[in-house]
Design an enzyme around this catalytic site. Structure first.
Site, PDB file in Angstrom:
ATOM      1  N   GLN A  99      56.625  14.939  -6.752  1.00 36.38           N
ATOM      2  CA  GLN A  99      56.933  16.073  -7.202  1.00 36.38           C
ATOM      3  C   GLN A  99      58.437  16.527  -7.485  1.00 36.38           C
ATOM      4  O   GLN A  99      59.156  15.420  -7.140  1.00 36.38           O
ATOM      5  CB  GLN A  99      56.602  17.294  -6.233  1.00 36.38           C
ATOM      6  CG  GLN A  99      57.056  17.240  -4.672  1.00 36.38           C
ATOM      7  CD  GLN A  99      56.689  17.925  -3.889  1.00 36.38           C
ATOM      8  OE1 GLN A  99      57.521  18.936  -3.224  1.00 36.38           O
ATOM      9  NE2 GLN A  99      55.189  17.886  -3.384  1.00 36.38           N
ATOM     10  N   HIS A 101      61.634  19.526  -8.406  1.00 38.00           N
ATOM     11  CA  HIS A 101      61.984  21.021  -8.341  1.00 38.00           C
ATOM     12  C   HIS A 101      63.001  21.116  -9.684  1.00 38.00           C
ATOM     13  O   HIS A 101      63.736  20.262  -9.918  1.00 38.00           O
ATOM     14  CB  HIS A 101      62.588  21.560  -7.185  1.00 38.00           C
ATOM     15  CG  HIS A 101      61.878  21.297  -5.897  1.00 38.00           C
ATOM     16  ND1 HIS A 101      60.635  21.525  -5.883  1.00 38.00           N
ATOM     17  CD2 HIS A 101      62.101  20.245  -4.760  1.00 38.00           C
ATOM     18  CE1 HIS A 101      60.000  20.976  -4.664  1.00 38.00           C
ATOM     19  NE2 HIS A 101      61.022  20.281  -4.193  1.00 38.00           N
ATOM     20  N   GLU A 117      67.172  20.851  -1.256  1.00 38.76           N
ATOM     21  CA  GLU A 117      66.458  21.060  -0.111  1.00 38.76           C
ATOM     22  C   GLU A 117      67.141  19.798   0.894  1.00 38.76           C
ATOM     23  O   GLU A 117      67.414  18.528   0.293  1.00 38.76           O
ATOM     24  CB  GLU A 117      64.821  20.893  -0.096  1.00 38.76           C
ATOM     25  CG  GLU A 117      64.346  19.588  -0.840  1.00 38.76           C
ATOM     26  CD  GLU A 117      62.819  19.618  -1.097  1.00 38.76           C
ATOM     27  OE1 GLU A 117      62.432  20.840  -1.178  1.00 38.76           O
ATOM     28  OE2 GLU A 117      62.164  18.475  -1.057  1.00 38.76           O
ATOM     29  N   HIS A 175      60.575  12.990  -6.083  1.00 44.23           N
ATOM     30  CA  HIS A 175      60.550  12.704  -4.441  1.00 44.23           C
ATOM     31  C   HIS A 175      59.215  13.127  -4.152  1.00 44.23           C
ATOM     32  O   HIS A 175      58.095  13.624  -4.726  1.00 44.23           O
ATOM     33  CB  HIS A 175      61.409  13.619  -3.780  1.00 44.23           C
ATOM     34  CG  HIS A 175      61.233  15.045  -4.112  1.00 44.23           C
ATOM     35  ND1 HIS A 175      61.707  15.685  -4.703  1.00 44.23           N
ATOM     36  CD2 HIS A 175      60.333  15.594  -2.991  1.00 44.23           C
ATOM     37  CE1 HIS A 175      61.348  17.240  -4.620  1.00 44.23           C
ATOM     38  NE2 HIS A 175      60.479  17.081  -3.455  1.00 44.23           N
ATOM     39  N   ARG A 195      54.149  19.421  -9.400  1.00 45.53           N
ATOM     40  CA  ARG A 195      53.525  18.048  -8.966  1.00 45.53           C
ATOM     41  C   ARG A 195      53.143  17.359 -10.256  1.00 45.53           C
ATOM     42  O   ARG A 195      52.413  17.521 -11.046  1.00 45.53           O
ATOM     43  CB  ARG A 195      52.271  18.462  -8.027  1.00 45.53           C
ATOM     44  CG  ARG A 195      51.592  17.287  -7.482  1.00 45.53           C
ATOM     45  CD  ARG A 195      50.178  18.056  -6.709  1.00 45.53           C
ATOM     46  NE  ARG A 195      50.424  19.196  -5.812  1.00 45.53           N
ATOM     47  CZ  ARG A 195      50.195  20.303  -6.009  1.00 45.53           C
ATOM     48  NH1 ARG A 195      49.203  20.611  -6.881  1.00 45.53           N
ATOM     49  NH2 ARG A 195      50.288  21.327  -5.100  1.00 45.53           N
TER      50      ARG A 195
END
Length: 313
Positions: A99, A101, A117, A175, A195
């Protein structure tokens, strides 16, 4: 002077989850289904942390912010501005999807939010690993071909991990987390995940989970973030525009103190137990308000993550 705040966990059922949070953190999990995430601190329209004890017990984080923004976050913080960090425990019994972001520059055009993150590996089974970033020479075009061929894993850097490792994943970095990891994830307040590959797995409803190939490829093409690298030990683990995370290791009897009026912080106990104006045990994530002064003593040898620099005006 405001006390520190602890919140009731919000448990999330996930196809890749398990029940390890019961044994590792001593939690009581609902039902018997696989629990993949425990949202420890969140202020979103669809999910609100609720204060567990003290004068604001039963109030949501949004309600506390609306009534006490200056005391909680500092004098420049608007009472309508969301809390900027989301804290989660992840129990990855199976591998997660590949996936990404969206980077900040294109997130809005895709209808999403950026999410940088940090993963702190609290526990790793022997042989556990994570996938983080593309291997040298992989392009958007070759990655797209790998999606069609089902060979996406061959395009990603696979990093062996052990307990105590930490990894900063910037928005735009492809990642996945491999099986056998329990991770404390500290991230921007976002729930946008694209995803791109799910290992041929079915969801809990018995159907393939939705993929977001176009959005993933656009996010990948806009990525300018540096390649992730593993960090371990004490001191600064992660430093980015959104937050800083440092690790403090305390011997039994060691003290950790924070002065009033500096900034709000998040204190996460990853080993041991602390005592102060209330105790903090393994797995706890406490919000230390701007208007509070705190001093903690390690009841046993302890390891603590301190998240700060997230309340910039």
């Amino acid at each position: 002077m405001m006390p520190f705040l602890l919140f009731k966990p919000l448990y999330q059922e996930r196809v890749w989850g398990g029940r390890t949070l019961e044994t590792l953190l001593g939690r009581t999990l609902p039902g018997t289904t696989p629990i993949g995430e425990s949202w420890e601190m969140v202020d979103r329209p669809e999910a609100q942390s609720v204060v567990a004890a003290g004068p604001w017990a039963g109030k949501t984080l949004r309600e506390v912010l609306a009534a006490h923004a200056a005391d909680l976050m500092g004098p420049a913080w608007s009472k309508t501005r969301p809390f900027p960090i989301l804290v989660k425990w992840l129990d990855c019994r199976d591998r997660l999807s590949v996936q990404v972001h969206p980077p900040a520059g294109i997130a809005q055009s895709l209808g999403g939010e950026p999410k940088t993150e940090n993963w702190f590996i609290a526990h790793a089974d022997p042989g556990a690993a994570v996938y983080a970033g593309l291997r040298a020479g992989v392009t958007r075009e070759s990655f797209e071909r790998a999606i069609a061929a089902g060979t996406v894993d061959q395009c990603l850097d696979r990093l062996a991990v052990r307990g105590g490792d930490s990894l900063l994943i910037h928005s735009g970095t492809m990642h996945a987390i491999d099986a056998g990891n329990v991770i404390l994830e500290i991230q921007q307040n976002s729930d946008t995940t694209y995803r791109v590959y799910d290992w041929g797995r079915l969801g809990l409803d018995g159907k393939p989970r939705t993929l977001h190939v176009r959005e993933s490829l656009e996010s990948l093409g806009a990525n300018t973030a540096p390649a992730p690298r593993l960090v371990r030990g004490k001191g600064v683990l992660a430093q980015c525009a959104e937050f800083t995370i440092r690790r403090e290791e305390l011997p039994a009897g060691g003290r950790l103190s924070f002065r009033r009026g500096e900034q709000p912080r998040i204190l996460s106990v990853t080993e041991g137990e602390l005592e102060g104006a209330g105790s903090l045990k393994l797995g706890d994530n406490a919000l230390l308000p701007f208007a509070g002064e705190f001093s903690f003593v390690a009841k046993t040898a302890a390891s603590v993550l301190v998240t700060e620099n997230f309340a910039r005006a």
